[in-house]
Motif scaffolding. Structure first.
Motif: not given
Lengths: 176, 176
Positions: A113-136
Motif C-alpha cells: 500500500p502507498g498513499p490513499r487514493p480519492d476512493w480510499y474508503l467505502q461502506f456497504m450498510v445493510k438495512d432492508s427497510k431503509k434501503y429497500a430500493a437498492t437491494g437493502g
C-alpha cells in the motif's frame, strides 16, 4: 482559573479518547455521504478481515475488505442474505512497489500500500427497510481525508453491484 | 450410561467451542513448528489488519498481515522495537482473477484470493530473551492444512529478515 484548567483537562481527556478510539479519518462532526446518508464508522479500522484484492487499470490499488461483527458472523456462517446491521468496509491504497522487500527477495516482485487514493474508503450498510430500493444496501464513499464523494457518484453504486445479486449484491467472498 | 451421555455432551460442547474460537486451521493438538517451537495462534483470523501485499514471481500470492493487540498498539504508536508479546501473522492466498468482478468492471482488472498455497500462514513472535539469537523474533510457517514447514526452511527466516533491521526486522508497515 481553576475551572478553566479543569475544563482543559476534560477537553484533553476527551480528545485523547477520540484519538484512541477513532483512527483517522473520521472526526466526530464528519459529513454524511449523499443519497444514503452514511457517515464514516469511527472504529472501522479495528474491524476484522473479510478479504483482500488488487484492482489493475485506472484504479491500480490494493485493498482490504473489513466487516463489523455482524458481517463477519454472517460471512463465516455462509448464510445469505446478510442480516440488517451488516456493515462492510472497503479500504484501498495506491499500489506501489516495495524497494525494501524487493531487495530482500532479490527481485522486483513485491507490491504494498502507498498513499490513499480519492476512493480510499467505502461502506456497504445493510438495512432492508431503509434501503429497500437498492437491494437493502446503503452505499458510501469517502476520500483520503474523509470527505464524501458526490451524489452522482453514489448513484452509480447499486447499478454496479446489481450483477452480484446472487450473493446479496456483495462481490467480496470471505478469504478463509 | 448417564455418565457416558454427560461426557458426550461435554465433549460436544468443547468441540463446539473450539470450532467457534479457532477458525481452521489449528486443532488443539496442533504440531509446533521446528526451530522456534511456535504453534498456530487459535484466534489469528480475528486479529486486526496491519497491511496487505501482492507478491509476484514464484509466490504469485495476495496476502494480509494481521497483528495481535500488542502488535497493533505498537504499530499505531510507531515505536520500535516491538515489545515482547507482539505477534504478527501473515496470511497468503493464491492470486487469481475474479471473473465476476471483471464482468462488473467491464474489463480484466480484478484479482482476489484463491486457494491457500503451501506457505499459507506465517507468524513472527517477539520474545527478546527466548529468541535473542534471531533479533528477538521467533518465526513459524504452516501450510494450507496447518502443517509446519521443515527445519531447513525455518533457518532461512531470520537471514531473510535481517535487511529490515532498522524496522526491528519487520518488513510490513502499517497501512493507515
Amino acid at each position: 482559573m481553576k475551572r478553566t484548567a479543569l475544563l482543559l483537562v476534560a477537553v484533553a481527556a476527551v480528545a485523547g479518547l477520540v484519538a484512541f478510539t477513532a483512527p483517522a479519518p473520521g472526526p466526530a462532526d464528519q459529513q454524511a455521504a449523499p443519497v444514503f446518508g452514511i457517515k464514516i464508522y469511527p472504529r472501522y479500522r479495528d474491524w476484522r478481515l473479510v478479504s483482500v484484492a488488487h484492482e489493475e487499470g485506472n484504479l491500480n490499488d490494493i485493498r482490504a475488505i473489513l466487516g463489523n461483527d455482524i458481517a463477519i458472523k454472517a460471512y463465516r456462517a455462509g448464510k445469505l442474505p446478510f442480516p440488517d446491521g451488516t456493515v462492510i468496509a472497503r479500504l484501498a491504497w495506491s499500489y506501489v512497489p516495495s524497494e525494501e522487500n524487493n531487495k530482500a527477495f532479490g527481485r522486483n516482485q513485491s507490491f504494498v500500500p502507498g498513499p490513499r487514493p480519492d476512493w480510499y474508503l467505502q461502506f456497504m450498510v445493510k438495512d432492508s427497510k431503509k434501503y429497500a430500493a437498492t437491494g437493502g444496501w446503503g452505499f458510501a464513499q469517502f476520500d483520503k481525508d474523509g470527505k464524501p464523494a458526490g451524489e452522482a457518484q453514489h448513484k452509480t453504486c447499486f447499478p454496479c453491484h446489481e450483477p452480484a445479486k446472487a450473493s446479496d449484491f456483495v462481490f467480496t467472498r470471505y478469504a478463509p
